[in-house]
Design a protein around this motif. Structure first.
Motif: not given
Length: 316
Positions: A243, A245, A251, A305, A307-308
C-alpha cells in the motif's frame, strides 16, 4: 491534419488581441523579471510577464503538446497524472534504485531544446516551423537553458529525455524491472538485487549516450534500498503490504495545520504564510488563500491515502 503557417494559427487564436509581430520581435529579456534566490546559493528565478505567458501557452497548444513522450514511464506535468502514478508500478518490488538528474533544467541547453522541438514537427499543425524555430527557442530558453517555472518548460522537459526513456525502459523490461520518471527523478525496481544494481550503474552512461554530456546524476541523492528498510519514494511510503501512504512528516504537518485551523486561527495563518513564502514573493494572502492551502494539502494526502484522511483528518 492540415498544417497552417504559424501566423495564421496565432491570429486565429487571438483575433488581433495580441500582435504576431511582437511575438516575433519583442526583446525576450524585457518579458520577464529575475527574482532573487529563495535561499543562499540557490538558483535565480524567472518570473514571466503576461505576454510571455501568452506566447508560451500558444506554443504549448500548437507545438509542445505534440512532442513525443514515452507516456508509459513519464508521469510529470501530464494532465490526470501525478507522482503517485510514478510510484504505483513499484509497489510489489523488493529492490529499488532512485536518483535524480543534477541541475536538470539548466542542463537542457538551446541545442537540445531545438532538437526536441523539431522532433515533433511531423505531428504538429505548424507548416513553417523551420522558419520560426530559432525565435521559438529564444522564447523558451533564458541564459542559454530552459528555466524552471515557465509554462513551456514542463512539456519540453518531459520530451527531451525521450531516447533515454525508451532505452532505459527497454533495458528494464529485458530484466523484468520497472522504470518510471517524474521530472528529474528516476526510479527503477525489481525482484533481483543484481539486476537493479546493474541497471542503476548504467543510468549515467545512458544519459550521456542518449541525451547529452551535460546531464549528470546527483551522486548525493543516489541510493539503493530494499524491502525491510524504509521505502520512501517521491515523498510517499510503500508499506510492507504494498500500500502507498504519505510520509510521516507530511502527515504530522497536516495534522498540525488542521489543529491550529480549528483552535487558533492566527497561528494557523502564520504557518501558512511561512510555507507560502518559500514559493511566492510578496503576495498578500486572502482568507480564501488560507483555506485553499489547507484544502490543497488535505486533497493531496487524500488522493494518495484516503484511509488516513478518513480516520485521522475528516473526523476533526
Amino acid at each position: 491534419m492540415t498544417k497552417q503557417p504559424l501566423q495564421k494559427l496565432f491570429d486565429a487564436m487571438y483575433h488581433g488581441k495580441y500582435s504576431f509581430d511582437d511575438f516575433l520581435q519583442s526583446p525576450v529579456e524585457k518579458n520577464y523579471e529575475i527574482l532573487p534566490p529563495r535561499e543562499s546559493g540557490g538558483r535565480k528565478l524567472f518570473k514571466p510577464k503576461e505576454n510571455l505567458k501568452i506566447y508560451h501557452r500558444f506554443l504549448n497548444l500548437f507545438l509542445f503538446e505534440f512532442l513525443p513522450v514515452n507516456e508509459r514511464v513519464v508521469f510529470s506535468y501530464r494532465k490526470g497524472f501525478s507522482a503517485l502514478n510514478a510510484v504505483q508500478s513499484h509497489t510489489q518490488s523488493k529492490y529499488f534504485f532512485q536518483t535524480d538528474i543534477q541541475s536538470f533544467f539548466d542542463s537542457i541547453d538551446r541545442a537540445l531544446t531545438k532538437k526536441t522541438i523539431l522532433s515533433g514537427e511531423a505531428n504538429c499543425p505548424i507548416s513553417d516551423l523551420d522558419i520560426h524555430i530559432d525565435r521559438i527557442v529564444d522564447l523558451v530558453c533564458i541564459d542559454g537553458s530552459l528555466p524552471v517555472g515557465l509554462p513551456a518548460s514542463a512539456p519540453l522537459s518531459n520530451a527531451v529525455l525521450l531516447d533515454f526513456d525508451n532505452e532505459l525502459e527497454r533495458a528494464c523490461l529485458e530484466r523484468e524491472l520497472h522504470y518510471s520518471r517524474y521530472a528529474d527523478d528516476i526510479i527503477i525496481s525489481g525482484q533481483r538485487h543484481t539486476d537493479v544494481q546493474e541497471i542503476g550503474h548504467s543510468v549515467q552512461e545512458k544519459l550521456h549516450q542518449f541525451v547529452s554530456k551535460n546531464f549528470s546524476i546527483h551522486e548525493g541523492k543516489t541510493r539503493y534500498f530494499q524491502v525491510g528498510g524504509k521505502i520512501k519514494i517521491l515523498g510517499m511510503m510503500i508499506l510492507p503490504n504494498g500500500k502507498i501512504s504519505i510520509d510521516s512528516k507530511k502527515k504530522k504537518d497536516l495534522e498540525v495545520l488542521l489543529f491550529f485551523y480549528l483552535n487558533d486561527r492566527e497561528r494557523f495563518k502564520k504557518i501558512v504564510e511561512q510555507a507560502k513564502r518559500r514559493t511566492e514573493f510578496g503576495k498578500e494572502l486572502s482568507d480564501d488563500d488560507y483555506v485553499a492551502y489547507l484544502s490543497g494539502n488535505i486533497n493531496y494526502v487524500d488522493s494518495i491515502d484516503p484511509d488516513y484522511t478518513d480516520t485521522r483528518v475528516r473526523r476533526n
